[in-house]
Design a protein around this motif. Structure first.
Motif, PDB file in Angstrom:
ATOM      1  N   THR A  49      -3.791  31.937   7.801  1.00 25.91           N
ATOM      2  CA  THR A  49      -3.697  30.621   7.173  1.00 25.91           C
ATOM      3  C   THR A  49      -4.152  30.706   5.729  1.00 25.91           C
ATOM      4  O   THR A  49      -5.054  31.472   5.386  1.00 25.91           O
ATOM      5  CB  THR A  49      -4.553  29.564   7.902  1.00 25.91           C
ATOM      6  N   VAL A  50      -3.519  29.906   4.905  1.00 25.61           N
ATOM      7  CA  VAL A  50      -3.839  29.846   3.478  1.00 25.61           C
ATOM      8  C   VAL A  50      -3.931  28.386   3.078  1.00 25.61           C
ATOM      9  O   VAL A  50      -3.015  27.600   3.347  1.00 25.61           O
ATOM     10  CB  VAL A  50      -2.771  30.554   2.620  1.00 25.61           C
ATOM     11  N   GLU A  51      -5.036  27.997   2.446  1.00 23.03           N
ATOM     12  CA  GLU A  51      -5.186  26.631   1.962  1.00 23.03           C
ATOM     13  C   GLU A  51      -4.508  26.485   0.604  1.00 23.03           C
ATOM     14  O   GLU A  51      -4.497  27.408  -0.202  1.00 23.03           O
ATOM     15  CB  GLU A  51      -6.670  26.280   1.829  1.00 23.03           C
ATOM     16  N   ALA A 124      -8.550   9.749  -6.957  1.00 22.42           N
ATOM     17  CA  ALA A 124      -9.033   9.886  -8.334  1.00 22.42           C
ATOM     18  C   ALA A 124      -8.802  11.304  -8.845  1.00 22.42           C
ATOM     19  O   ALA A 124      -8.733  12.251  -8.054  1.00 22.42           O
ATOM     20  CB  ALA A 124     -10.516   9.543  -8.392  1.00 22.42           C
ATOM     21  N   PRO A 125      -8.666  11.480 -10.156  1.00 21.60           N
ATOM     22  CA  PRO A 125      -8.523  12.831 -10.700  1.00 21.60           C
ATOM     23  C   PRO A 125      -9.649  13.731 -10.218  1.00 21.60           C
ATOM     24  O   PRO A 125     -10.815  13.335 -10.187  1.00 21.60           O
ATOM     25  CB  PRO A 125      -8.599  12.605 -12.216  1.00 21.60           C
ATOM     26  N   GLY A 126      -9.305  14.944  -9.797  1.00 23.40           N
ATOM     27  CA  GLY A 126     -10.295  15.870  -9.294  1.00 23.40           C
ATOM     28  C   GLY A 126      -9.636  16.973  -8.495  1.00 23.40           C
ATOM     29  O   GLY A 126      -8.421  17.147  -8.518  1.00 23.40           O
ATOM     30  N   ARG A 127     -10.449  17.719  -7.750  1.00 20.26           N
ATOM     31  CA  ARG A 127      -9.977  18.846  -6.945  1.00 20.26           C
ATOM     32  C   ARG A 127      -9.786  18.396  -5.511  1.00 20.26           C
ATOM     33  O   ARG A 127     -10.699  17.869  -4.887  1.00 20.26           O
ATOM     34  CB  ARG A 127     -10.979  19.993  -7.032  1.00 20.26           C
ATOM     35  N   HIS A 128      -8.584  18.615  -4.971  1.00 16.47           N
ATOM     36  CA  HIS A 128      -8.237  18.102  -3.651  1.00 16.47           C
ATOM     37  C   HIS A 128      -7.577  19.193  -2.812  1.00 16.47           C
ATOM     38  O   HIS A 128      -6.656  19.871  -3.274  1.00 16.47           O
ATOM     39  CB  HIS A 128      -7.281  16.912  -3.761  1.00 16.47           C
ATOM     40  N   LEU A 129      -8.033  19.334  -1.572  1.00 16.56           N
ATOM     41  CA  LEU A 129      -7.363  20.192  -0.601  1.00 16.56           C
ATOM     42  C   LEU A 129      -6.145  19.448  -0.070  1.00 16.56           C
ATOM     43  O   LEU A 129      -6.270  18.357   0.483  1.00 16.56           O
ATOM     44  CB  LEU A 129      -8.313  20.524   0.550  1.00 16.56           C
ATOM     45  N   LEU A 130      -4.951  20.037  -0.239  1.00 15.51           N
ATOM     46  CA  LEU A 130      -3.724  19.388   0.224  1.00 15.51           C
ATOM     47  C   LEU A 130      -3.402  19.730   1.669  1.00 15.51           C
ATOM     48  O   LEU A 130      -3.047  18.850   2.447  1.00 15.51           O
ATOM     49  CB  LEU A 130      -2.558  19.787  -0.684  1.00 15.51           C
ATOM     50  N   GLY A 131      -3.511  21.009   2.024  1.00 16.29           N
ATOM     51  CA  GLY A 131      -3.184  21.388   3.383  1.00 16.29           C
ATOM     52  C   GLY A 131      -3.266  22.884   3.581  1.00 16.29           C
ATOM     53  O   GLY A 131      -3.705  23.624   2.693  1.00 16.29           O
ATOM     54  N   ARG A 132      -2.826  23.338   4.777  1.00 15.74           N
ATOM     55  CA  ARG A 132      -2.916  24.756   5.149  1.00 15.74           C
ATOM     56  C   ARG A 132      -1.585  25.240   5.694  1.00 15.74           C
ATOM     57  O   ARG A 132      -0.980  24.600   6.551  1.00 15.74           O
ATOM     58  CB  ARG A 132      -3.993  24.940   6.215  1.00 15.74           C
ATOM     59  N   ALA A 133      -1.159  26.385   5.179  1.00 12.49           N
ATOM     60  CA  ALA A 133       0.056  27.026   5.666  1.00 12.49           C
ATOM     61  C   ALA A 133      -0.317  28.146   6.626  1.00 12.49           C
ATOM     62  O   ALA A 133      -1.245  28.914   6.383  1.00 12.49           O
ATOM     63  CB  ALA A 133       0.860  27.597   4.496  1.00 12.49           C
ATOM     64  N   GLY A 134       0.420  28.233   7.735  1.00 12.38           N
ATOM     65  CA  GLY A 134       0.216  29.300   8.702  1.00 12.38           C
ATOM     66  C   GLY A 134       1.309  30.347   8.566  1.00 12.38           C
ATOM     67  O   GLY A 134       2.488  30.012   8.424  1.00 12.38           O
ATOM     68  N   TYR A 135       0.896  31.624   8.614  1.00 12.85           N
ATOM     69  CA  TYR A 135       1.836  32.727   8.419  1.00 12.85           C
ATOM     70  C   TYR A 135       1.661  33.765   9.508  1.00 12.85           C
ATOM     71  O   TYR A 135       0.606  33.899  10.098  1.00 12.85           O
ATOM     72  CB  TYR A 135       1.594  33.409   7.062  1.00 12.85           C
ATOM     73  N   GLN A 136       2.738  34.528   9.739  1.00  8.51           N
ATOM     74  CA  GLN A 136       2.688  35.675  10.634  1.00  8.51           C
ATOM     75  C   GLN A 136       3.377  36.851   9.968  1.00  8.51           C
ATOM     76  O   GLN A 136       4.399  36.679   9.306  1.00  8.51           O
ATOM     77  CB  GLN A 136       3.387  35.367  11.968  1.00  8.51           C
ATOM     78  N   ARG A 137       2.797  38.053  10.165  1.00  8.92           N
ATOM     79  CA  ARG A 137       3.490  39.256   9.735  1.00  8.92           C
ATOM     80  C   ARG A 137       4.717  39.460  10.608  1.00  8.92           C
ATOM     81  O   ARG A 137       4.661  39.295  11.813  1.00  8.92           O
ATOM     82  CB  ARG A 137       2.578  40.474   9.834  1.00  8.92           C
ATOM     83  N   THR A 138       5.843  39.829  10.007  1.00  5.77           N
ATOM     84  CA  THR A 138       7.073  40.042  10.762  1.00  5.77           C
ATOM     85  C   THR A 138       7.346  41.516  11.009  1.00  5.77           C
ATOM     86  O   THR A 138       8.352  41.866  11.613  1.00  5.77           O
ATOM     87  CB  THR A 138       8.271  39.432  10.020  1.00  5.77           C
ATOM     88  N   GLY A 139       6.462  42.390  10.561  1.00  8.48           N
ATOM     89  CA  GLY A 139       6.608  43.818  10.781  1.00  8.48           C
ATOM     90  C   GLY A 139       5.344  44.537  10.394  1.00  8.48           C
ATOM     91  O   GLY A 139       4.392  43.942   9.872  1.00  8.48           O
TER      92      GLY A 139
END
Length: 207
Positions: A49-51, A124-139
């Motif tokens: 996962t990557v934020e 408000a203007p600032g630093r915000h966590l938007l979400g998380r992407a999930g990944y898998q190695r395909t090889g």
């Protein structure tokens, strides 16, 4: 270093705008500290996962972000394009902004993701966590690359952009990556069995 060891290295890719119009900073993070740097990608780690974060108040160098038309650089929705090579598959997206209750886009096409969520609340203007992407190695072979994209040929309608009280260059309140702001930090996965890649080398090489 041990041969065939996979080292995950954040490559800082910053392009300076021709004029100081608007600015934000969008970046990837794996160790949950709200930063993108070499500490995110220790040797031997497994990417799953990557934020994705955005700072609407500052540029990557810490200088204040500015809206040329004078409004606040708020955010009430986001659209993102994330793209990897064939060594990674994008399998999920988790929205981490509870204020953005409307799902506007959710396209998971293997190596390409286009997601979008919005709401009626302006953060408000600032630093915000938007979400998380999930990944898998395909090889088991290859050196995967993960990037935040402005546009992608596989999804022509997709953009990376944010809705704001600031008008933006298009005068439609969208702040677009590659038009209104340029600072990104994307993650490269480097196979270092043949050559050592230090944080400094990567940062300078991919500027």
């Amino acid at each position: 270093m041990v041969p065939s060891l996979l080292r995950f290295i954040a490559a800082l890719s910053i392009m300076a705008a021709a004029t100081a119009a608007h600015a934000q900073y969008i970046f990837l993070d794996t160790n949950h500290d709200g930063e993108c740097n070499a500490q995110d990608f220790p040797g031997g780690a497994t990417l799953d996962t990557v934020e994705v974060w955005v700072d609407t108040s500052k540029n990557a160098d810490g200088s204040p972000a500015v809206c040329a038309s004078g409004e606040a650089l708020t955010i009430s929705s986001y659209e993102l394009i994330l793209e990897s090579d064939a060594s990674l598959a994008i399998v999920s997206w988790t929205n981490d902004r509870p204020e953005f209750i409307f799902q506007e886009h959710m396209e998971l096409n293997g190596s390409t993701t286009w997601v979008g969520f919005g709401g009626t609340t302006h953060l408000a203007p600032g630093r915000h966590l938007l979400g998380r992407a999930g990944y898998q190695r395909t090889g088991t072979k290859g050196c995967p690359i993960l990037l935040i994209r402005t546009r992608t040929a596989t999804l022509p309608a997709a953009e990376t952009k944010f809705y704001s009280q600031c008008l933006g260059a298009g005068l439609d309140n969208y702040i677009r990556l590659g038009v209104d702001f340029f600072d990104t930090c994307s993650a490269f996965v480097i196979c270092d069995g043949t050559e050592q890649r230090t944080w400094g080398w990567i940062k300078n090489h991919y500027r």
